[in-house]
Design a protein around this motif. Structure first.
Motif, mmCIF file in Angstrom:
data_model
loop_
_atom_site.group_PDB
_atom_site.id
_atom_site.type_symbol
_atom_site.label_atom_id
_atom_site.label_comp_id
_atom_site.label_asym_id
_atom_site.label_seq_id
_atom_site.Cartn_x
_atom_site.Cartn_y
_atom_site.Cartn_z
ATOM 1 N N ILE A 46 -1.410 -1.437 -3.666
ATOM 2 C CA ILE A 46 -2.777 -0.515 -3.506
ATOM 3 C C ILE A 46 -2.332 1.592 -3.453
ATOM 4 C CG2 ILE A 46 -4.373 0.271 -2.655
ATOM 5 C CD1 ILE A 46 -4.330 -2.713 -1.842
ATOM 6 N N ALA B 40 -8.238 0.846 1.069
ATOM 7 C CA ALA B 40 -6.994 0.006 1.300
ATOM 8 C C ALA B 40 -7.705 -1.464 1.524
ATOM 9 C CB ALA B 40 -5.149 0.184 1.707
ATOM 10 N N VAL C 267 1.310 -1.296 0.040
ATOM 11 C CA VAL C 267 -0.424 -0.239 0.288
ATOM 12 C C VAL C 267 0.553 1.561 -0.143
ATOM 13 C CG1 VAL C 267 -1.594 1.123 1.465
ATOM 14 C CG2 VAL C 267 -1.631 -1.024 1.687
ATOM 15 N N CYS D 124 -4.580 -1.027 -7.535
ATOM 16 C CA CYS D 124 -6.000 -0.617 -7.276
ATOM 17 C C CYS D 124 -5.870 0.348 -7.043
ATOM 18 C CB CYS D 124 -6.483 -1.307 -6.122
ATOM 19 S SG CYS D 124 -6.904 -3.419 -6.817
ATOM 20 N N THR E 192 -7.613 4.347 -4.915
ATOM 21 C CA THR E 192 -8.845 4.379 -3.685
ATOM 22 C C THR E 192 -9.425 5.442 -4.123
ATOM 23 O OG1 THR E 192 -7.817 6.158 -2.545
ATOM 24 C CG2 THR E 192 -6.707 3.575 -1.868
ATOM 25 N N ASN F 229 -10.186 -3.141 -0.703
ATOM 26 C CA ASN F 229 -9.597 -3.463 -2.060
ATOM 27 C C ASN F 229 -8.593 -4.962 -2.092
ATOM 28 O OD1 ASN F 229 -9.961 -1.721 -3.814
ATOM 29 N ND2 ASN F 229 -7.963 -0.557 -3.694
ATOM 30 N N TYR G 99 -9.969 -8.286 -3.583
ATOM 31 C CA TYR G 99 -8.861 -9.393 -4.630
ATOM 32 C C TYR G 99 -8.561 -10.528 -3.789
ATOM 33 C CZ TYR G 99 -4.215 -10.716 -6.523
ATOM 34 O OH TYR G 99 -3.188 -11.373 -6.452
#
Length: 319
Positions: free
Chosen positions: A77, A302, A54, A99, A101, A305, A309
């Motif tokens: 992320i 996050a 992240v 990904c 946010t 996500n 996933y």
């Protein structure tokens, strides 16, 4: 299998505080890094073995060379829904899902006005003088009412900055290459005839553009020379939109009254960086998005996500 997740640049160590990580606690072990890592060798070494990373905004670049050295990485992320420092093609080639946010526009709007008002009324200078026993009233504030606020960009953030300027009784103008009369009319501001006209006629200029090939270096020495010597420039968008060397030269020469900056070419700034000691500069360490609401959104999304996933249905996929 229990995944390992690295949270980068958690300077305040609040990633765990601003989101509920319990939905993934049984599947994911989270490690927070409170120091910035710029060197690719250090990143490759520290992130080895992490399947999930992240990262905040564009603080850490993920070029193809780094992604190739992270064979365990499966999910990257990044906060926000746009990121210019991730090599999406390389991520796809290595089987890495990227990904984003959501983010809120309110915090950068608020910081823009904090910098602008701080500059206009000499807040830092007067505060330091008062606390240190210095002179009583050493500056003369710049008025906002009736003055012209020039906005480079009138998108989601620029439009909200414009509304505050109008509430202060300012005359607000805006310019960008794609700005239409309809958008300017919708917000209630003047459409400047050109970038040059906006710069030359404004008392305060604020940058609210996305960084791209057409905006990189948009404000250089020639553009800064157009500003009034009493004008202030505020940049809370991206540092590369304003030529940093040209800005430093203008500040040292006193060609403009001052600048408010929240973004820099190198972050964090080295201790000896000239932006740390430039005169007429009010600077903050990229605080535009650092707020409770944004952090709750970033880290909360996050976790979502990661859940998506792990369930085999990634959301907010970038690339």
């Amino acid at each position: 299998m229990r995944y390992r997740c690295a949270v980068l640049d958690d300077y305040q160590r609040v990633a765990a505080e601003f989101a509920d990580w319990s939905p993934v606690a049984d599947s994911v072990a989270v490690t927070s890094f409170d120091r910035h890592m710029e060197d690719e060798d250090e990143l490759a070494r520290e992130l080895a073995g992490f399947e999930i990373v992240v990262t905040l905004r564009e603080r850490v670049a993920f070029p193809a060379s780094l992604l190739a050295r992270l064979p365990a990485l499966k999910l990257l992320i990044a906060s926000g829904m746009r990121n210019s420092v991730i090599d999406y093609a390389a991520a796809e080639a290595h089987g890495i899902t990227v990904c984003g946010t959501p983010s809120a526009s309110t915090p950068p709007v608020e910081l823009t006005w904090a910098l602008l008002l701080g500059l206009a009324r000499g807040i830092v200078t007067e505060h330091e003088a008062l606390r240190s026993g210095g002179p009583w009233q050493s500056t003369v504030g710049a008025d906002l009412h009736g003055r012209r606020l020039g906005l480079l960009g009138l998108g989601r953030i620029g439009g909200r900055v414009a509304q505050v300027g109008l509430a202060f009784g300012m005359r607000v103008g805006a310019w960008s290459r794609n700005l239409t009369k309809e958008r300017a009319r919708e917000v209630g501001v003047e459409l400047a005839a050109s970038k040059e006209e906006l710069l030359a006629e404004s008392d305060f200029v604020s940058v609210h553009l996305a960084l791209g090939e057409r905006t990189r270096g948009l404000i250089g020495a020639a553009e800064l020379a157009l500003l009034k010597p009493t004008a202030f420039l505020v940049n809370t968008s991206r540092s590369a939109i304003v030529d940093q060397d040209a800005l430093l030269a203008a500040l040292h020469a006193g060609r403009i009254a001052g600048a408010g900056v929240d973004v820099f070419d190198v972050e964090p700034l080295p201790a000896d960086h000239p932006m740390r000691s430039a005169p007429r500069l009010l600077a903050t360490p990229h605080l535009g998005y650092v707020s409770r609401s944004n952090y709750a959104t970033y880290y909360g999304a996050a976790v979502e996500n990661i859940q998506a996933y792990l369930a085999g249905s990634p959301v907010r996929v970038l690339g």
